[in-house]
Design a protein around this motif. Sequence first.
Motif, PDB file in Angstrom:
ATOM      1  N   GLY A 163      31.186  42.717  40.082  1.00 58.89           N
ATOM      2  CA  GLY A 163      31.907  41.505  39.701  1.00 58.89           C
ATOM      3  C   GLY A 163      32.871  41.690  38.540  1.00 58.89           C
ATOM      4  O   GLY A 163      33.590  40.761  38.185  1.00 58.89           O
ATOM      5  N   THR A 164      32.943  42.861  37.962  1.00 59.86           N
ATOM      6  CA  THR A 164      33.854  43.123  36.841  1.00 59.86           C
ATOM      7  C   THR A 164      35.280  43.270  37.364  1.00 59.86           C
ATOM      8  O   THR A 164      35.523  43.897  38.383  1.00 59.86           O
ATOM      9  CB  THR A 164      33.447  44.425  36.109  1.00 59.86           C
ATOM     10  OG1 THR A 164      32.094  44.323  35.703  1.00 59.86           O
ATOM     11  CG2 THR A 164      34.334  44.671  34.900  1.00 59.86           C
ATOM     12  N   VAL A 166      40.077  53.530  37.985  1.00 51.18           N
ATOM     13  CA  VAL A 166      40.162  52.165  37.439  1.00 51.18           C
ATOM     14  C   VAL A 166      39.676  52.142  36.005  1.00 51.18           C
ATOM     15  O   VAL A 166      38.996  53.046  35.531  1.00 51.18           O
ATOM     16  CB  VAL A 166      39.341  51.175  38.296  1.00 51.18           C
ATOM     17  CG1 VAL A 166      39.887  51.066  39.691  1.00 51.18           C
ATOM     18  CG2 VAL A 166      37.870  51.539  38.306  1.00 51.18           C
ATOM     19  N   GLU A 167      40.050  51.054  35.334  1.00 48.58           N
ATOM     20  CA  GLU A 167      39.575  50.758  33.986  1.00 48.58           C
ATOM     21  C   GLU A 167      39.362  49.254  33.918  1.00 48.58           C
ATOM     22  O   GLU A 167      39.924  48.507  34.740  1.00 48.58           O
ATOM     23  CB  GLU A 167      40.590  51.203  32.935  1.00 48.58           C
ATOM     24  CG  GLU A 167      41.907  50.466  33.004  1.00 48.58           C
ATOM     25  CD  GLU A 167      42.937  50.951  31.997  1.00 48.58           C
ATOM     26  OE1 GLU A 167      43.887  50.193  31.729  1.00 48.58           O
ATOM     27  OE2 GLU A 167      42.795  52.072  31.484  1.00 48.58           O
ATOM     28  N   PRO A 168      38.533  48.777  32.989  1.00 44.37           N
ATOM     29  CA  PRO A 168      38.326  47.331  32.884  1.00 44.37           C
ATOM     30  C   PRO A 168      39.650  46.614  32.630  1.00 44.37           C
ATOM     31  O   PRO A 168      40.484  47.079  31.862  1.00 44.37           O
ATOM     32  CB  PRO A 168      37.366  47.177  31.706  1.00 44.37           C
ATOM     33  CG  PRO A 168      36.730  48.508  31.539  1.00 44.37           C
ATOM     34  CD  PRO A 168      37.735  49.525  32.017  1.00 44.37           C
ATOM     35  N   ALA A 169      39.843  45.481  33.297  1.00 44.79           N
ATOM     36  CA  ALA A 169      41.105  44.749  33.157  1.00 44.79           C
ATOM     37  C   ALA A 169      41.062  43.851  31.936  1.00 44.79           C
ATOM     38  O   ALA A 169      40.082  43.399  31.484  1.00 44.79           O
ATOM     39  CB  ALA A 169      41.370  43.911  34.396  1.00 44.79           C
ATOM     40  N   THR A 180      44.989  44.567  40.151  1.00 42.08           N
ATOM     41  CA  THR A 180      43.640  44.284  39.673  1.00 42.08           C
ATOM     42  C   THR A 180      42.784  43.817  40.845  1.00 42.08           C
ATOM     43  O   THR A 180      43.291  43.272  41.828  1.00 42.08           O
ATOM     44  CB  THR A 180      43.649  43.194  38.583  1.00 42.08           C
ATOM     45  OG1 THR A 180      44.245  42.022  39.101  1.00 42.08           O
ATOM     46  CG2 THR A 180      44.392  43.670  37.341  1.00 42.08           C
ATOM     47  N   ALA A 181      41.461  44.052  40.701  1.00 41.79           N
ATOM     48  CA  ALA A 181      40.518  43.663  41.739  1.00 41.79           C
ATOM     49  C   ALA A 181      39.153  43.467  41.091  1.00 41.79           C
ATOM     50  O   ALA A 181      38.943  43.804  39.926  1.00 41.79           O
ATOM     51  CB  ALA A 181      40.440  44.727  42.825  1.00 41.79           C
ATOM     52  N   THR A 182      38.229  42.921  41.869  1.00 39.75           N
ATOM     53  CA  THR A 182      36.855  42.725  41.421  1.00 39.75           C
ATOM     54  C   THR A 182      35.977  43.771  42.084  1.00 39.75           C
ATOM     55  O   THR A 182      36.105  44.033  43.279  1.00 39.75           O
ATOM     56  CB  THR A 182      36.367  41.313  41.806  1.00 39.75           C
ATOM     57  OG1 THR A 182      37.285  40.359  41.261  1.00 39.75           O
ATOM     58  CG2 THR A 182      34.985  41.048  41.272  1.00 39.75           C
ATOM     59  N   LEU A 183      35.074  44.365  41.301  1.00 39.41           N
ATOM     60  CA  LEU A 183      34.182  45.379  41.856  1.00 39.41           C
ATOM     61  C   LEU A 183      33.266  44.771  42.905  1.00 39.41           C
ATOM     62  O   LEU A 183      32.578  43.789  42.656  1.00 39.41           O
ATOM     63  CB  LEU A 183      33.327  46.003  40.748  1.00 39.41           C
ATOM     64  CG  LEU A 183      34.005  47.004  39.842  1.00 39.41           C
ATOM     65  CD1 LEU A 183      33.075  47.407  38.705  1.00 39.41           C
ATOM     66  CD2 LEU A 183      34.437  48.224  40.617  1.00 39.41           C
ATOM     67  N   GLU A 184      33.256  45.340  44.089  1.00 41.81           N
ATOM     68  CA  GLU A 184      32.353  44.921  45.163  1.00 41.81           C
ATOM     69  C   GLU A 184      30.996  45.609  45.016  1.00 41.81           C
ATOM     70  O   GLU A 184      29.967  45.048  45.370  1.00 41.81           O
ATOM     71  CB  GLU A 184      32.947  45.271  46.533  1.00 41.81           C
ATOM     72  CG  GLU A 184      34.208  44.511  46.871  1.00 41.81           C
ATOM     73  CD  GLU A 184      33.926  43.173  47.517  1.00 41.81           C
ATOM     74  OE1 GLU A 184      32.917  43.052  48.231  1.00 41.81           O
ATOM     75  OE2 GLU A 184      34.724  42.256  47.296  1.00 41.81           O
TER      76      GLU A 184
END
Length: 152
Positions: free
Chosen positions: A134-135, A149-152, A103-107
């Motif tokens: 920031g998602t 990717v997909e929302p975590a 998982t990561a945060t959108l830059e």
Amino acid sequence: MIQRIVTELGPWAWWVLGIVLLILEVLLPGVFLVWIGIAAIITGALSLLLWGEAFWVWQVQWLGFAVLSLVAAVLGRRIVSRSDTASDQPYLNQRGQSLVGRTATLEHPIAEGRGRIRLDDTMWSVQGPDLPIGTRVRVTASNGRDLTVEPA
């Protein structure tokens, strides 16, 4: 000239041929000449045992060498392919695949299906549904240069 060499060396000609092929395998690696070299050495061993026999003429020797070469190549291929063991680091040279599940945060926001995230010290292009900056997202796949990717 070759006939004279074979006549003078007798059964040892096969050993010389086998050793030359093995040396060529070392100089030009490809795991192919080694099996033919082994077949030549086996033919040489048979020649040492059967040299005085009437049926052990050069035609029979070459036929035996050809058959042994084919058998050695097939057996060698099976041995080499069977020796592939599972790696303790299966994604060593597949960095994108090793990121699946993280998982990561959108830059940068995902707009029109494209965005960017930072994982460790690298910025990655991502594909997925449009999401704001920031998602938190989870990596679901990698196609080499882009991550999905997909929302975590």
